[in-house]
Design a protein around this motif. Structure first.
Motif, PDB file in Angstrom:
ATOM      1  N   GLY A 145       1.089  14.872 -19.185  1.00 41.46           N
ATOM      2  CA  GLY A 145       0.867  16.269 -18.858  1.00 41.46           C
ATOM      3  C   GLY A 145       1.547  17.243 -19.787  1.00 41.46           C
ATOM      4  N   GLN A 146       2.338  16.729 -20.715  1.00 39.63           N
ATOM      5  CA  GLN A 146       3.048  17.584 -21.674  1.00 39.63           C
ATOM      6  C   GLN A 146       2.041  18.351 -22.532  1.00 39.63           C
ATOM      7  OE1 GLN A 146       5.915  15.381 -23.976  1.00 39.63           O
ATOM      8  NE2 GLN A 146       5.965  16.892 -25.621  1.00 39.63           N
ATOM      9  N   THR A 147       2.225  19.657 -22.657  1.00 39.56           N
ATOM     10  CA  THR A 147       1.317  20.496 -23.423  1.00 39.56           C
ATOM     11  C   THR A 147       1.525  20.292 -24.923  1.00 39.56           C
ATOM     12  OG1 THR A 147       1.260  22.181 -21.697  1.00 39.56           O
ATOM     13  CG2 THR A 147       0.613  22.873 -23.907  1.00 39.56           C
ATOM     14  N   VAL A 148       0.423  20.195 -25.649  1.00 40.24           N
ATOM     15  CA  VAL A 148       0.475  20.124 -27.108  1.00 40.24           C
ATOM     16  C   VAL A 148      -0.517  21.134 -27.675  1.00 40.24           C
ATOM     17  CG1 VAL A 148       1.259  17.737 -27.308  1.00 40.24           C
ATOM     18  CG2 VAL A 148      -1.170  18.200 -27.046  1.00 40.24           C
ATOM     19  N   LYS A 149      -0.191  21.660 -28.833  1.00 38.59           N
ATOM     20  CA  LYS A 149      -1.006  22.698 -29.446  1.00 38.59           C
ATOM     21  C   LYS A 149      -1.704  22.181 -30.706  1.00 38.59           C
ATOM     22  CE  LYS A 149      -0.148  26.182 -26.699  1.00 38.59           C
ATOM     23  NZ  LYS A 149      -1.254  26.848 -25.941  1.00 38.59           N
ATOM     24  N   LYS A 150      -2.865  22.724 -30.983  1.00 41.75           N
ATOM     25  CA  LYS A 150      -3.602  22.370 -32.193  1.00 41.75           C
ATOM     26  C   LYS A 150      -2.709  22.526 -33.421  1.00 41.75           C
ATOM     27  CE  LYS A 150      -7.536  23.854 -35.020  1.00 41.75           C
ATOM     28  NZ  LYS A 150      -8.694  24.774 -35.102  1.00 41.75           N
ATOM     29  N   GLY A 151      -2.682  21.495 -34.257  1.00 40.70           N
ATOM     30  CA  GLY A 151      -1.924  21.539 -35.494  1.00 40.70           C
ATOM     31  C   GLY A 151      -0.445  21.266 -35.357  1.00 40.70           C
ATOM     32  N   GLU A 152       0.018  21.034 -34.128  1.00 41.44           N
ATOM     33  CA  GLU A 152       1.435  20.754 -33.883  1.00 41.44           C
ATOM     34  C   GLU A 152       1.777  19.337 -34.319  1.00 41.44           C
ATOM     35  OE1 GLU A 152       4.158  19.816 -29.911  1.00 41.44           O
ATOM     36  OE2 GLU A 152       2.407  21.114 -29.735  1.00 41.44           O
ATOM     37  N   LYS A 153       2.897  19.184 -35.031  1.00 39.11           N
ATOM     38  CA  LYS A 153       3.381  17.841 -35.344  1.00 39.11           C
ATOM     39  C   LYS A 153       3.966  17.239 -34.074  1.00 39.11           C
ATOM     40  CE  LYS A 153       6.809  15.170 -37.861  1.00 39.11           C
ATOM     41  NZ  LYS A 153       7.940  15.149 -38.821  1.00 39.11           N
ATOM     42  N   PHE A 154       3.409  16.133 -33.623  1.00 39.99           N
ATOM     43  CA  PHE A 154       3.925  15.515 -32.410  1.00 39.99           C
ATOM     44  C   PHE A 154       4.179  14.020 -32.577  1.00 39.99           C
ATOM     45  CE2 PHE A 154      -0.312  14.185 -32.244  1.00 39.99           C
ATOM     46  CZ  PHE A 154      -0.607  13.420 -31.124  1.00 39.99           C
ATOM     47  N   ALA A 155       4.006  13.527 -33.806  1.00 37.44           N
ATOM     48  CA  ALA A 155       4.237  12.102 -34.060  1.00 37.44           C
ATOM     49  C   ALA A 155       4.326  11.875 -35.566  1.00 37.44           C
ATOM     50  CB  ALA A 155       3.109  11.269 -33.453  1.00 37.44           C
ATOM     51  N   GLU A 156       4.663  10.633 -35.939  1.00 41.17           N
ATOM     52  CA  GLU A 156       4.663  10.215 -37.328  1.00 41.17           C
ATOM     53  C   GLU A 156       4.047   8.827 -37.433  1.00 41.17           C
ATOM     54  OE1 GLU A 156       8.666  10.331 -38.811  1.00 41.17           O
ATOM     55  OE2 GLU A 156       8.665  12.512 -39.036  1.00 41.17           O
ATOM     56  N   LEU A 157       3.542   8.501 -38.601  1.00 43.07           N
ATOM     57  CA  LEU A 157       2.967   7.173 -38.816  1.00 43.07           C
ATOM     58  C   LEU A 157       4.069   6.116 -38.895  1.00 43.07           C
ATOM     59  CD1 LEU A 157       0.098   7.743 -41.389  1.00 43.07           C
ATOM     60  CD2 LEU A 157      -0.002   7.641 -38.904  1.00 43.07           C
ATOM     61  N   GLY A 158       3.767   4.944 -38.346  1.00 41.74           N
ATOM     62  CA  GLY A 158       4.731   3.857 -38.323  1.00 41.74           C
ATOM     63  C   GLY A 158       4.576   2.885 -39.477  1.00 41.74           C
ATOM     64  N   LYS A 159       5.618   2.106 -39.698  1.00 42.56           N
ATOM     65  CA  LYS A 159       5.592   1.041 -40.692  1.00 42.56           C
ATOM     66  C   LYS A 159       4.871  -0.179 -40.130  1.00 42.56           C
ATOM     67  CE  LYS A 159      10.027   2.483 -42.676  1.00 42.56           C
ATOM     68  NZ  LYS A 159      11.420   2.077 -42.981  1.00 42.56           N
ATOM     69  N   SER A 160       4.552  -1.121 -41.005  1.00 38.94           N
ATOM     70  CA  SER A 160       3.826  -2.318 -40.582  1.00 38.94           C
ATOM     71  C   SER A 160       4.607  -3.116 -39.534  1.00 38.94           C
ATOM     72  CB  SER A 160       3.511  -3.207 -41.786  1.00 38.94           C
ATOM     73  OG  SER A 160       4.698  -3.625 -42.436  1.00 38.94           O
ATOM     74  N   SER A 161       5.926  -3.006 -39.541  1.00 36.73           N
ATOM     75  CA  SER A 161       6.754  -3.766 -38.598  1.00 36.73           C
ATOM     76  C   SER A 161       6.558  -3.322 -37.154  1.00 36.73           C
ATOM     77  CB  SER A 161       8.230  -3.642 -38.973  1.00 36.73           C
ATOM     78  OG  SER A 161       8.640  -2.286 -39.015  1.00 36.73           O
ATOM     79  N   VAL A 162       6.005  -2.135 -36.939  1.00 33.74           N
ATOM     80  CA  VAL A 162       5.807  -1.633 -35.564  1.00 33.74           C
ATOM     81  C   VAL A 162       4.361  -1.249 -35.269  1.00 33.74           C
ATOM     82  CG1 VAL A 162       8.175  -0.774 -35.402  1.00 33.74           C
ATOM     83  CG2 VAL A 162       6.365   0.785 -36.138  1.00 33.74           C
ATOM     84  N   ASN A 163       3.507  -1.175 -36.295  1.00 30.08           N
ATOM     85  CA  ASN A 163       2.166  -0.601 -36.083  1.00 30.08           C
ATOM     86  C   ASN A 163       1.058  -1.626 -35.892  1.00 30.08           C
ATOM     87  OD1 ASN A 163       1.449  -1.606 -38.602  1.00 30.08           O
ATOM     88  ND2 ASN A 163       0.983   0.389 -39.519  1.00 30.08           N
ATOM     89  N   GLY A 164       1.437  -2.855 -35.544  1.00 36.49           N
ATOM     90  CA  GLY A 164       0.434  -3.905 -35.381  1.00 36.49           C
ATOM     91  C   GLY A 164       0.267  -4.755 -36.615  1.00 36.49           C
ATOM     92  N   ASP A 165       1.149  -4.565 -37.602  1.00 34.35           N
ATOM     93  CA  ASP A 165       1.152  -5.316 -38.855  1.00 34.35           C
ATOM     94  C   ASP A 165      -0.012  -4.923 -39.764  1.00 34.35           C
ATOM     95  OD1 ASP A 165       2.506  -7.244 -40.503  1.00 34.35           O
ATOM     96  OD2 ASP A 165       0.816  -8.594 -40.205  1.00 34.35           O
ATOM     97  N   TYR A 166      -0.146  -3.615 -39.961  1.00 28.93           N
ATOM     98  CA  TYR A 166      -1.125  -3.060 -40.897  1.00 28.93           C
ATOM     99  C   TYR A 166      -0.401  -2.258 -41.979  1.00 28.93           C
ATOM    100  CZ  TYR A 166      -4.808  -3.807 -37.359  1.00 28.93           C
ATOM    101  OH  TYR A 166      -5.686  -4.342 -36.450  1.00 28.93           O
ATOM    102  N   ALA A 167      -1.069  -2.034 -43.103  1.00 31.48           N
ATOM    103  CA  ALA A 167      -0.613  -0.998 -44.017  1.00 31.48           C
ATOM    104  C   ALA A 167      -0.598   0.311 -43.226  1.00 31.48           C
ATOM    105  CB  ALA A 167      -1.556  -0.890 -45.209  1.00 31.48           C
TER     106      ALA A 167
END
Length: 227
Positions: free
Chosen positions: A159-181
């Motif tokens: 339910g947390q509000t987020v706004k268009k264009g707001e940074k709310f996350a970052e891309l992960g490394k392969s060690s945490v992202n399912g083992d992908y580039a």
């Protein structure tokens, strides 16, 4: 009343990663089975695949590689999540991938609220994932952001509000992202079908028509190829 497709087409200036990168600096990226079969590329090795992506971006003089909607891939053959003996193989990609380095800012596509989030652990899975709910002109729909960093899930709440264009996350490394580039899996979903923190991003050939209807092409919203 407009359709969801029309609503997506009406949206302007939508970006889901680092807003400082122009669409002129994006390059199309072909990961279909026929193409990757022709390459001397080990798709089971995330480090080697990341090197391939970085080389491709360098040679293309680009910062982001994009593509993959309804692409038939061999990328998932290594994982039983998509390729077990008891069900039809899932190898049709139903989101859009944006390939760029880990740590890149992930932005909310449109105003909305967090529907759900979780760490989808497992080889070939999303890793940390956030799903945002949007409501425009009476249509409720969702956007999914997969392969994030673990830190992206901190201090998040339903339910947390987020706004268009707001940074709310970052891309992960392969060690945490399912083992992908490192990359962002971005997907539009009309109906979550009861899912929380997860939704299929790859389907079988038999289910393509269902997912094509429920998960429209993200290019309708992002308009990368139109610049």
């Amino acid at each position: 009343m407009n359709s969801l497709i029309e609503i997506l087409l009406d949206q302007k200036n939508v970006k889901v990663i680092d807003a400082t990168i122009s669409y002129d600096e994006y390059v199309a990226f072909d990961l279909c089975a026929a193409h990757t079969n022709s390459l001397d590329l080990d798709l089971t090795n995330a480090d080697k695949f990341e090197e391939y992506v970085e080389k491709y971006l360098s040679e293309s003089k680009a910062k982001v590689a994009f593509g993959g909607y309804l692409e038939k891939r061999n990328l998932y053959k290594r994982s039983e999540t998509f390729n077990d003996k008891n069900t039809e193989e899932r190898n049709i990609h139903i989101g859009l991938d944006l390939w760029i380095k880990a740590g890149t800012s992930v932005l909310t596509a449109l105003d909305g609220k967090i529907h759900s989030f979780q760490n989808n652990i497992g080889l070939g899975d999303y890793g940390p994932t956030i799903i945002v709910e949007h409501s425009i002109e009476g249509f409720i729909f969702y956007t999914l952001y997969g392969h994030l960093s673990l830190e992206s899930l901190k201090d998040k709440s339903k339910g947390q509000t987020v706004k268009k264009g707001e940074k709310f996350a970052e891309l992960g490394k392969s060690s945490v992202n399912g083992d992908y580039a490192p990359h962002l899996h971005f997907q539009i979903i009309a109906n979550m079908e009861g899912n929380e923190g997860d939704y299929p991003g790859v389907c079988s050939v038999s289910d393509v028509e269902h997912y094509r209807k429920n998960c429209p092409d993200p290019e309708l919203l992002l308009k990368i190829q139109k610049g």
